[in-house]
Design a protein around this motif. Structure first.
Motif, short mmCIF file in Angstrom:
data_model
loop_
_atom_site.label_atom_id
_atom_site.label_comp_id
_atom_site.label_asym_id
_atom_site.label_seq_id
_atom_site.Cartn_x
_atom_site.Cartn_y
_atom_site.Cartn_z
N TYR A 363 26.41 -14.20 -23.49
CA TYR A 363 27.60 -13.36 -23.69
C TYR A 363 28.91 -14.12 -23.41
O TYR A 363 29.94 -13.80 -23.98
N SER A 364 28.87 -15.14 -22.54
CA SER A 364 30.10 -15.91 -22.28
C SER A 364 30.51 -16.69 -23.54
O SER A 364 31.69 -16.78 -23.87
N LEU A 367 31.99 -14.21 -26.00
CA LEU A 367 33.36 -13.83 -25.67
C LEU A 367 34.35 -14.93 -26.07
O LEU A 367 35.46 -14.64 -26.52
N LEU A 392 28.33 -6.48 -24.52
CA LEU A 392 28.69 -6.46 -23.10
C LEU A 392 27.80 -5.48 -22.33
O LEU A 392 27.31 -5.79 -21.24
N CYS A 393 27.61 -4.30 -22.91
CA CYS A 393 26.77 -3.29 -22.24
C CYS A 393 25.32 -3.76 -22.10
O CYS A 393 24.69 -3.58 -21.06
N ASN A 395 24.27 -6.72 -21.80
CA ASN A 395 24.19 -7.81 -20.83
C ASN A 395 24.68 -7.40 -19.44
O ASN A 395 25.02 -8.26 -18.62
N GLY A 396 24.71 -6.10 -19.19
CA GLY A 396 25.07 -5.60 -17.87
C GLY A 396 26.53 -5.72 -17.52
O GLY A 396 26.91 -5.64 -16.35
N GLU A 397 27.37 -5.93 -18.54
CA GLU A 397 28.81 -6.09 -18.31
C GLU A 397 29.56 -4.83 -18.76
O GLU A 397 30.53 -4.90 -19.51
N GLU A 399 31.46 -2.84 -17.13
CA GLU A 399 32.85 -2.76 -16.66
C GLU A 399 33.79 -3.50 -17.61
O GLU A 399 34.90 -3.05 -17.89
N ARG A 400 33.33 -4.66 -18.12
CA ARG A 400 34.13 -5.39 -19.11
C ARG A 400 34.26 -4.59 -20.40
O ARG A 400 35.30 -4.62 -21.06
N ALA A 401 33.17 -3.90 -20.75
CA ALA A 401 33.21 -3.06 -21.95
C ALA A 401 34.25 -1.96 -21.78
O ALA A 401 34.99 -1.63 -22.72
#
Length: 570
Positions: A363-364, A367, A392-393, A395-397, A399-401
């Motif tokens: 995911y990095s 992005l 993002l969701c 990959n457990g991110e 909050e970033r989403a």
């Protein structure tokens, strides 16, 4: 600017016709297309030229203004064309002709305002003019463009019944093309039959047959398309590369490779029609979707041997194929190779790679690619944002989403889509942040968004997984109040939730309601029922639910056997 003004004044003062090769038209095109930097916008350029023309005395003829209007429309400045039409007819007092009014109708139709286009018909009658076949063909195209299929059919019937104009091949072509694109191929075939029986002037040509064959292929009715292809040849109507492209794409999409090769061979050897980039792209795309990457690479090698240059569509198909096989490094190599081969990536290229990178957990990198996309001036589209939010969701991110969703609310307020919120709500439910998901849901109305059945299903699934069956009842109540009808998945999710929560009687009631609405249990519901039958020592409620399934399973098996029997007899 002084030279432009002098030349404009000279040619307009002589009232010369705006002929195709006239110096005035050359100047207009030059300043309109190549000197945008000298003006704030194309619209200002058009208005500047028009202003010069309108101040010339005597005024140029209507033909001159028609040429200017045509150029404006060809450059897709439809609002400017409409503005100029109104000013020419209302303020300058120039007696507009049929050609001028047809331009205005076309501008409205291309602006998705066919209703305003119809209002111009009143001008025809007011000025004692008669709308011609071009007028009605334009209106038909406008209606189909806005997906107003019924209105287009009504207009066509009126044209025939009241003999509003002499129908042309273009009229039938407009109808057939519109019907095929709307998925009504059967009616398009009927019109083809009408053309066959009609007068010589309206006999179907290659283009008409191509429309129907393409429509049949897209509807996966390839055998009928092949039959029509044979009829076409028997009637002496020559196929072209478009005909073969449609058939090859249709056969490839059904994995009928040997027939596709045979058609390709007939195309080259029989008719001396050589494949173009679209032909090769159809083969590459179909092979990539089947995961046959080596074969797809072979096609590209042949493509290059035939001096056909791969384009962005070719690369996108390959990149998508490698991403689906999780060969993301190969996909990235192809992506970086594109500019070196003179092919610029587009939004679809980035969308495919973003999805591939997120699915591989990188995911990095995804992005960074998302930032790169924006830095080079490609505007992210609906699919870009969906891919990034979902990635993002996943990959457990989450909050970033949420941060991206907030940024979208500020930047894309007019283009917000319910899908963005549904994706983030799903991510929150997966992360067991149900209160946050419900808060987003409750706030949708204030943003002018209407939740759909997918949005409700996401919440229902989240609450059912956590055993919050009372809260699910509240969601169903909200769903009813919003007049959103549950679908098959809705019933299956709630039944599964009740079965897992030991609410067998509630599950049985929903089971009956689901059948009454013509829905069926999915494989997950069936598997859950069978597991419960073993672990609950044949609970009578569970047993009855399974008993209800047996006749349907038998019916499906009998129907399948009957279809096999008929196929073998045929």
């Amino acid at each position: 600017m002084k030279i432009k003004g002098f030349l404009l004044g000279h040619f307009l003062s002589s009232n010369s016709l705006f002929l195709t090769n006239s110096p005035l038209l050359f100047i207009f095109r030059h300043f309109y297309t190549d000197s945008v930097s000298n003006f704030n916008s194309r619209e200002k350029i058009a208005l500047s030229l028009y202003d010069d023309m309108s101040r010339t005395r005597p005024l140029p003829s209507v033909k001159t203004f028609n040429q200017l209007l045509s150029c404006v429309v060809n450059l897709k400045e439809y609002s400017s064309a409409i503005y100029l039409f109104k000013d020419i007819s209302c303020n300058l007092g120039i007696y507009v002709d049929e050609y001028t009014m047809n331009i205005a109708i076309n501008s409205y139709c291309l602006s998705n305002r066919a209703d305003f286009g119809f209002s111009i018909l009143g001008w025809f009658f007011k000025l004692g003019c008669v709308p011609d076949v071009i007028t009605f063909n334009t209106l038909l195209k406008g209606l189909f463009r806005e997906n107003k299929i019924n209105e287009a059919q009504k207009l066509f019937r009126k044209m025939v019944k009241e003999e509003l104009c002499e129908l042309s091949v273009v009229t039938y072509g407009t109808m057939i093309d519109g019907l095929c694109k709307a998925g009504n191929v059967a009616m398009a075939i009927e019109l083809l039959g009408v053309m066959e029986k009609g007068r010589m002037i309206c006999k179907p040509n290659t283009r008409i047959y191509n429309m129907v064959i393409d429509g049949l292929c897209k509807d996966r009715m390839i055998d009928y398309a092949l039959k029509l292809f044979v009829e076409m040849s028997e009637k002496g109507i020559p196929p072209d590369v478009i005909t073969y492209n449609a058939l090859i794409r249709g056969l490839c999409n059904l994995s009928r490779w040997s027939e596709a090769k045979m058609i390709l061979k007939k195309m080259i050897i029989g008719y001396k029609i050589y494949p173009n980039v679209i032909t090769f792209n159809s083969l590459v795309d179909a092979l990539c979707k089947e995961g046959l990457m080596d074969e797809a690479e072979d096609v590209i090698h042949t493509m290059k041997q035939q001096n056909v240059t791969p384009n962005v569509v070719t690369y996108n198909a390959l990149i998508d194929g490698y991403c689906k096989k999780k060969k993301i490094d190969v996909a990235m190599h192809l992506f970086r190779e594109m500019p070196r081969k003179g092919v610029e990536p587009n939004a679809a290229t980035y969308n495919t790679l973003l999805q591939g990178l997120f699915h591989c957990g990188r995911y990095s990198c995804a992005l960074k690619l998302f930032d790169e996309l924006q830095a080079i001036g490609i505007k992210p589209d609906f699919y870009t944002y969906c891919n990034v939010l979902d990635g993002l969701c996943r990959n457990g991110e989450v909050e970033r989403a949420l941060l991206l969703l907030n940024a979208l609310e500020c930047k894309e307020a007019e283009h917000l889509n319910i899908a963005y919120y549904t994706i983030v709500m799903d991510g929150l439910c997966e992360a067991k942040k149900l209160d946050s998901a419900l808060a987003i849901f409750s706030d949708l109305a204030s943003k002018g968004l209407q939740p759909d059945v997918v949005t409700y299903n996401i919440l229902i699934q989240g609450f059912c997984r956590n055993g919050l069956l009372e809260e699910v009842k509240d969601i169903i109540l909200k769903m009813e109040q919003a007049s959103v009808l549950p679908n098959e998945l809705t019933f299956n999710l709630i039944i599964q939730g009740n079965l897992k929560g030991g609410k067998y009687e509630d599950a049985a009631k929903l089971f009956e309601e689901m059948f009454a609405k013509g829905f069926s249990p999915n494989s997950f519901t069936l598997e859950l029922l069978l597991d419960l039958l073993e672990t609950t020592e044949q609970n009578p409620t569970i047993f009855k639910m399974i008993q209800k399934l047996v006749p349907n399973i038998l019916k499906q098996k009998l129907l399948s056997n009957e279809l096999v029997r008929r196929s073998s007899e045929g």
